[in-house]
Design an enzyme around this catalytic site. Sequence first.
Site, mmCIF file in Angstrom:
data_model
loop_
_atom_site.group_PDB
_atom_site.id
_atom_site.type_symbol
_atom_site.label_atom_id
_atom_site.label_comp_id
_atom_site.label_asym_id
_atom_site.label_seq_id
_atom_site.Cartn_x
_atom_site.Cartn_y
_atom_site.Cartn_z
ATOM 1 N N GLY A 59 20.176 18.905 4.161
ATOM 2 C CA GLY A 59 20.962 17.741 3.786
ATOM 3 C C GLY A 59 21.042 16.713 4.903
ATOM 4 O O GLY A 59 20.953 15.502 4.662
ATOM 5 N N ARG A 63 19.438 12.792 4.808
ATOM 6 C CA ARG A 63 20.172 11.559 5.094
ATOM 7 C C ARG A 63 19.591 10.844 6.310
ATOM 8 O O ARG A 63 19.461 9.614 6.315
ATOM 9 C CB ARG A 63 21.654 11.873 5.319
ATOM 10 C CG ARG A 63 22.384 12.366 4.067
ATOM 11 C CD ARG A 63 23.870 12.514 4.307
ATOM 12 N NE ARG A 63 24.163 13.625 5.224
ATOM 13 C CZ ARG A 63 24.347 14.888 4.846
ATOM 14 N NH1 ARG A 63 24.230 15.205 3.567
ATOM 15 N NH2 ARG A 63 24.627 15.823 5.723
ATOM 16 N N ASP A 76 17.330 22.710 -3.626
ATOM 17 C CA ASP A 76 18.429 23.200 -2.803
ATOM 18 C C ASP A 76 19.417 24.005 -3.638
ATOM 19 O O ASP A 76 19.823 25.105 -3.262
ATOM 20 C CB ASP A 76 19.129 22.011 -2.137
ATOM 21 C CG ASP A 76 20.282 22.449 -1.252
ATOM 22 O OD1 ASP A 76 20.056 23.257 -0.336
ATOM 23 O OD2 ASP A 76 21.418 21.991 -1.474
ATOM 24 N N ASP A 80 20.161 28.039 -3.517
ATOM 25 C CA ASP A 80 21.522 28.525 -3.263
ATOM 26 C C ASP A 80 21.951 29.549 -4.305
ATOM 27 O O ASP A 80 22.434 30.637 -3.980
ATOM 28 C CB ASP A 80 22.517 27.359 -3.285
ATOM 29 C CG ASP A 80 22.410 26.471 -2.061
ATOM 30 O OD1 ASP A 80 21.783 26.901 -1.079
ATOM 31 O OD2 ASP A 80 22.950 25.356 -2.096
#
Length: 228
Positions: A59, A63, A76, A80
């Site tokens: 993450g 960004r 993602d 998870d």
Amino acid sequence: MAKHKEKDLKSWPIYLYVPNLIGYARIVANIIAFGESFSNKNLFTALYFFSFVCDELDGRFARMLDQASTFGAVLDMVTDRVSTAALLVVLSHLYRPCFAFFLALLALDIASHWLQMYSTFLSSKTSHKDVKDSKSWLVKVYYQHRLFMGYCCIGAEVLYLVLYLLSEDQPHGVIKVFMAGIKRKSPLMLLGLLALPGWAIKQIVNVVQLKTAADICVLYDLERKKRP
């Protein structure tokens, strides 16, 4: 020069975005980890923890490099959910008296997140974390405060890892193993007790999320019937 480099990064094939490469590394680590889950606890814990840390890194890189993508977000989330589900399956074997309990946690986790994603699609939102219009204050607090959500998510995973490390060759119930750990004053137990509230809150959020997402699906059906 910096703008040129940023443009080059954006022109990469999405499959080769840095966050997605990290996602692939997580998958490989998990495959190896679960292959050794019943024979090498230390290796499993190290690799699972590595995957968990990478979950935060992808993450940040998305960004930082402006490489966020729909594929990356789905990769993602799927990683998870599959990782947690697989760990719960392992725990259901290590704690056979609590087999149904761990399968129930697995079903709740998958169902709540899947329904949340589907309701997000129906609401034409870009992220399942967009809960500004949610009727549940708990769901709003959970998704809008990263530290709180982080504590709950980390707490759940840490508690599962603690249970995994405390498990014995002979299958026992969770409460019995917990009490034995407290008597031994195991450092793992302190970690588990610190993680327990976060785990509990996450399960409550999953239940509330399941209900609110179901309400959105029902509302969508009602509005569709009203159309001429």
